[in-house]
Design an enzyme around this catalytic site. Sequence first.
Site, PDB file in Angstrom:
ATOM      1  N   ASP A   1       0.860  -1.095   0.025  1.00  0.00           N
ATOM      2  CA  ASP A   1      -0.047   0.075   0.076  1.00  0.00           C
ATOM      3  C   ASP A   1       0.717   1.229  -0.036  1.00  0.00           C
ATOM      4  O   ASP A   1       1.594   1.367   1.070  1.00  0.00           O
ATOM      5  CB  ASP A   1      -0.795   0.057   1.091  1.00  0.00           C
ATOM      6  CG  ASP A   1      -1.935   0.824   0.858  1.00  0.00           C
ATOM      7  OD1 ASP A   1      -1.758   2.037   0.937  1.00  0.00           O
ATOM      8  OD2 ASP A   1      -3.017   0.559   1.337  1.00  0.00           O
TER       9      ASP A   1
ATOM     10  N   SER B   1      -7.109   4.519  -1.371  1.00  0.00           N
ATOM     11  CA  SER B   1      -6.998   3.216  -1.512  1.00  0.00           C
ATOM     12  C   SER B   1      -8.171   1.914  -1.830  1.00  0.00           C
ATOM     13  O   SER B   1      -8.227   1.174  -2.396  1.00  0.00           O
ATOM     14  CB  SER B   1      -6.489   2.410  -0.294  1.00  0.00           C
ATOM     15  OG  SER B   1      -5.033   2.819   0.000  1.00  0.00           O
TER      16      SER B   1
ATOM     17  N   ASP C   1     -10.072  -1.959   6.818  1.00  0.00           N
ATOM     18  CA  ASP C   1      -9.546  -0.883   6.008  1.00  0.00           C
ATOM     19  C   ASP C   1      -9.704  -1.240   4.426  1.00  0.00           C
ATOM     20  O   ASP C   1     -10.120  -2.384   4.197  1.00  0.00           O
ATOM     21  CB  ASP C   1      -7.859  -0.844   6.361  1.00  0.00           C
ATOM     22  CG  ASP C   1      -7.371   0.525   5.897  1.00  0.00           C
ATOM     23  OD1 ASP C   1      -8.033   1.527   5.740  1.00  0.00           O
ATOM     24  OD2 ASP C   1      -6.000   0.599   5.861  1.00  0.00           O
TER      25      ASP C   1
ATOM     26  N   THR D   1      -7.988  -1.681   1.582  1.00  0.00           N
ATOM     27  CA  THR D   1      -7.376  -3.011   0.517  1.00  0.00           C
ATOM     28  C   THR D   1      -7.967  -4.220   1.005  1.00  0.00           C
ATOM     29  O   THR D   1      -8.599  -4.896  -0.024  1.00  0.00           O
ATOM     30  CB  THR D   1      -6.134  -2.830   0.865  1.00  0.00           C
ATOM     31  OG1 THR D   1      -5.818  -1.498   0.368  1.00  0.00           O
ATOM     32  CG2 THR D   1      -5.333  -3.862  -0.076  1.00  0.00           C
TER      33      THR D   1
ATOM     34  N   ARG E   1     -15.910   3.947   2.463  1.00  0.00           N
ATOM     35  CA  ARG E   1     -14.700   3.100   3.118  1.00  0.00           C
ATOM     36  C   ARG E   1     -14.829   3.252   4.546  1.00  0.00           C
ATOM     37  O   ARG E   1     -14.222   2.551   5.167  1.00  0.00           O
ATOM     38  CB  ARG E   1     -13.619   3.377   2.561  1.00  0.00           C
ATOM     39  CG  ARG E   1     -13.179   4.817   2.909  1.00  0.00           C
ATOM     40  CD  ARG E   1     -11.912   5.005   2.286  1.00  0.00           C
ATOM     41  NE  ARG E   1     -10.642   4.521   3.150  1.00  0.00           N
ATOM     42  CZ  ARG E   1      -9.554   4.564   2.873  1.00  0.00           C
ATOM     43  NH1 ARG E   1      -8.941   5.165   1.727  1.00  0.00           N
ATOM     44  NH2 ARG E   1      -8.612   3.842   3.377  1.00  0.00           N
TER      45      ARG E   1
ATOM     46  N   GLU F   1      -1.709  -7.988   1.994  1.00  0.00           N
ATOM     47  CA  GLU F   1      -1.420  -6.584   1.880  1.00  0.00           C
ATOM     48  C   GLU F   1      -0.242  -6.203   3.049  1.00  0.00           C
ATOM     49  O   GLU F   1      -0.626  -6.493   4.166  1.00  0.00           O
ATOM     50  CB  GLU F   1      -2.357  -5.640   2.120  1.00  0.00           C
ATOM     51  CG  GLU F   1      -2.102  -4.240   2.035  1.00  0.00           C
ATOM     52  CD  GLU F   1      -3.375  -3.305   2.818  1.00  0.00           C
ATOM     53  OE1 GLU F   1      -3.263  -2.048   2.221  1.00  0.00           O
ATOM     54  OE2 GLU F   1      -4.200  -3.736   3.586  1.00  0.00           O
TER      55      GLU F   1
ATOM     56  N   ASP G   1       2.017   2.831   3.331  1.00  0.00           N
ATOM     57  CA  ASP G   1       1.149   4.030   3.232  1.00  0.00           C
ATOM     58  C   ASP G   1       1.115   4.776   4.489  1.00  0.00           C
ATOM     59  O   ASP G   1       1.128   6.059   4.617  1.00  0.00           O
ATOM     60  CB  ASP G   1      -0.220   3.592   2.523  1.00  0.00           C
ATOM     61  CG  ASP G   1      -1.276   4.654   3.005  1.00  0.00           C
ATOM     62  OD1 ASP G   1      -1.273   5.385   1.808  1.00  0.00           O
ATOM     63  OD2 ASP G   1      -1.932   4.534   3.619  1.00  0.00           O
ATOM     64  N   LYS G   2       0.682   4.279   5.469  1.00  0.00           N
ATOM     65  CA  LYS G   2       0.311   4.831   6.600  1.00  0.00           C
ATOM     66  C   LYS G   2       1.583   5.538   7.434  1.00  0.00           C
ATOM     67  O   LYS G   2       1.370   6.720   7.891  1.00  0.00           O
ATOM     68  CB  LYS G   2      -0.134   3.906   7.774  1.00  0.00           C
ATOM     69  CG  LYS G   2      -1.465   2.982   7.364  1.00  0.00           C
ATOM     70  CD  LYS G   2      -2.335   2.155   8.035  1.00  0.00           C
ATOM     71  CE  LYS G   2      -3.031   1.443   7.625  1.00  0.00           C
ATOM     72  NZ  LYS G   2      -4.310   2.293   7.054  1.00  0.00           N
TER      73      LYS G   2
ATOM     74  N   HIS H   1       2.210   8.679   5.034  1.00  0.00           N
ATOM     75  CA  HIS H   1       1.302   9.729   5.613  1.00  0.00           C
ATOM     76  C   HIS H   1       1.867  10.441   6.756  1.00  0.00           C
ATOM     77  O   HIS H   1       1.961  11.602   6.601  1.00  0.00           O
ATOM     78  CB  HIS H   1      -0.221   9.202   5.971  1.00  0.00           C
ATOM     79  CG  HIS H   1      -1.057   8.837   4.602  1.00  0.00           C
ATOM     80  ND1 HIS H   1      -1.408   9.921   3.882  1.00  0.00           N
ATOM     81  CD2 HIS H   1      -1.478   7.761   4.413  1.00  0.00           C
ATOM     82  CE1 HIS H   1      -2.241   9.357   2.970  1.00  0.00           C
ATOM     83  NE2 HIS H   1      -2.418   8.012   3.425  1.00  0.00           N
TER      84      HIS H   1
ATOM     85  N   ASP I   1      -1.245   0.131  -4.541  1.00  0.00           N
ATOM     86  CA  ASP I   1      -2.565   0.608  -5.186  1.00  0.00           C
ATOM     87  C   ASP I   1      -2.297   2.188  -5.704  1.00  0.00           C
ATOM     88  O   ASP I   1      -3.166   2.411  -6.222  1.00  0.00           O
ATOM     89  CB  ASP I   1      -3.417   0.482  -3.732  1.00  0.00           C
ATOM     90  CG  ASP I   1      -2.836   1.037  -2.476  1.00  0.00           C
ATOM     91  OD1 ASP I   1      -1.648   1.426  -2.616  1.00  0.00           O
ATOM     92  OD2 ASP I   1      -3.509   1.238  -1.508  1.00  0.00           O
ATOM     93  N   HIS I   2      -1.435   2.717  -5.032  1.00  0.00           N
ATOM     94  CA  HIS I   2      -1.067   4.193  -5.611  1.00  0.00           C
ATOM     95  C   HIS I   2       0.313   4.465  -5.077  1.00  0.00           C
ATOM     96  O   HIS I   2       1.040   3.771  -4.376  1.00  0.00           O
ATOM     97  CB  HIS I   2      -2.107   5.079  -4.850  1.00  0.00           C
ATOM     98  CG  HIS I   2      -2.309   5.066  -3.325  1.00  0.00           C
ATOM     99  ND1 HIS I   2      -1.175   5.527  -2.571  1.00  0.00           N
ATOM    100  CD2 HIS I   2      -3.123   4.347  -2.255  1.00  0.00           C
ATOM    101  CE1 HIS I   2      -1.298   5.142  -1.062  1.00  0.00           C
ATOM    102  NE2 HIS I   2      -2.555   4.620  -1.186  1.00  0.00           N
TER     103      HIS I   2
ATOM    104  N   HIS J   1      -1.207  11.046  -0.932  1.00  0.00           N
ATOM    105  CA  HIS J   1      -1.029  10.189  -2.402  1.00  0.00           C
ATOM    106  C   HIS J   1      -0.456  10.899  -3.429  1.00  0.00           C
ATOM    107  O   HIS J   1      -0.850  12.217  -3.559  1.00  0.00           O
ATOM    108  CB  HIS J   1      -2.290   9.198  -2.633  1.00  0.00           C
ATOM    109  CG  HIS J   1      -2.876   8.383  -1.592  1.00  0.00           C
ATOM    110  ND1 HIS J   1      -3.843   7.848  -1.699  1.00  0.00           N
ATOM    111  CD2 HIS J   1      -2.311   8.354  -0.370  1.00  0.00           C
ATOM    112  CE1 HIS J   1      -4.104   7.121  -0.453  1.00  0.00           C
ATOM    113  NE2 HIS J   1      -3.168   7.157   0.361  1.00  0.00           N
TER     114      HIS J   1
END
Length: 471
Positions: free
Chosen positions: A73, A124, A175, A177, A188, A344, A349-350, A353, A391-392, A434
């Site tokens: 992710d 995501s 979450d 994904t 989501r 995943e 990702d987290k 961020h 995913d991104h 992202h």
Amino acid sequence: MKQSTIALALLPLLFTPVTKARTPEMPVLENRAAQGDITAPGGARRLTGDQTAALRDSLSDKPAKNIILLIGDGMGDSEITAARNYAEGAGGFFKGIDALPLTGQYTHYALNKKTGKPDYVTDSAASATAWSTGVKTYNGALGVDIHEKDHPTILEMAKAAGLATGNVSTAELQDATPAALVAHVTSRKCYGPSATSEKCPGNALEKGGKGSITEQLLNARADVTLGGGAKTFAETATAGEWQGKTLREQAQARGYQLVSDAASLNSVTEANQQKPLLGLFADGNMPVRWLGPKATYHGNIDKPAVTCTPNPQRNDSVPTLAQMTDKAIELLSKNEKGFFLQVEGASIDKQDHAANPCGQIGETVDLDEAVQRALEFAKKEGNTLVIVTADHAHASQIVAPDTKAPGLTQALNTKDGAVMVMSYGNSEEDSQEHTGSQLRIAAYGPHAANVVGLTDQTDLFYTMKAALGLK
């Protein structure tokens, strides 16, 4: 070299009739470390010989029995490069992520719900919906299109065909994904009954909908589901057959095997539709592998370079992503018809961020170890398609050591004994955002050639569907 030139170069390989891939070791494809002293002529070269024959031998158009899809992710090229530099050195390579023989790139935009035009930076949810259903949608949507119409997921289709199914994540299982495989909701954020009634009431059970993400997860009944998110299972159902019971009580009453630590996970010997496995290893997201300071304004100039440290919360009671992947493969492979498994690594990702380079890098290393386990199984089994992608893209960049960046920076000591500076600067808010650049997708096994060149995220759904022969 232009992409068109690369595509032409591969045409003789892709159109050579091949029915079965050879499975011996192919070091020319798999070992991509620098050959020697990177200061010497040719020392930084990664190729050890011509790879044409090895690429041809890796091709197979036979049906796949199993698919293992591994998602990093937020794992763009910058995230992969930073993790490789730190953990393996500039001339090093990842034995999982970098070892898949066929590689391409895919686009991953979402859609504007009102206009249907491209939203160039996906979240995501829209992203996972694209590869799990083959349908583009708006940011925040799971399993539905821009008109809020449900579309079947690859996991649902595999299960209907009699295959075993698995869903593994280091995030909360609600979450985006992991949820995209099992849920159809307009937002989501609808983790449990209370949030669903408030944020997507049309999906709530009391309104005749399919329920919250967690309730739909239980209904989807994958054979193996592992991750975090135990907190939401403590919520009480407000409507339907299980009204008045917590979602955890519902899971137990419906025959789920519940485990909460590495030892109990290790003790499980079977998981199927009679006894599906539900592992809940954290109230929220699972703990990350490495800790270190977050990037700060001029952090590379005002603060010393650091070395990442192990996270004490990630102790032996917490299964690693590789261990969860191993157990899922062990259990799912008992189904003679085959299996579909998504894995995943969520907190790349987290931590991106959070502008936390050590957290981000450690999670990428974790994913690489899971990819290694998947490849080990695939090479031994001989009929498994392994796909690794993201995913991104995300915010982190590698910048020069003395850069006075306008954003947040932190210097790291790499395996090379050099300093690498990570920069995060695309948002003035507390959370970095992202980005929309294309992503790497790589594969091994039957139908792996379909990731080569430029594809779209939705192509992944159709590649997997065709590989498994799903209708």
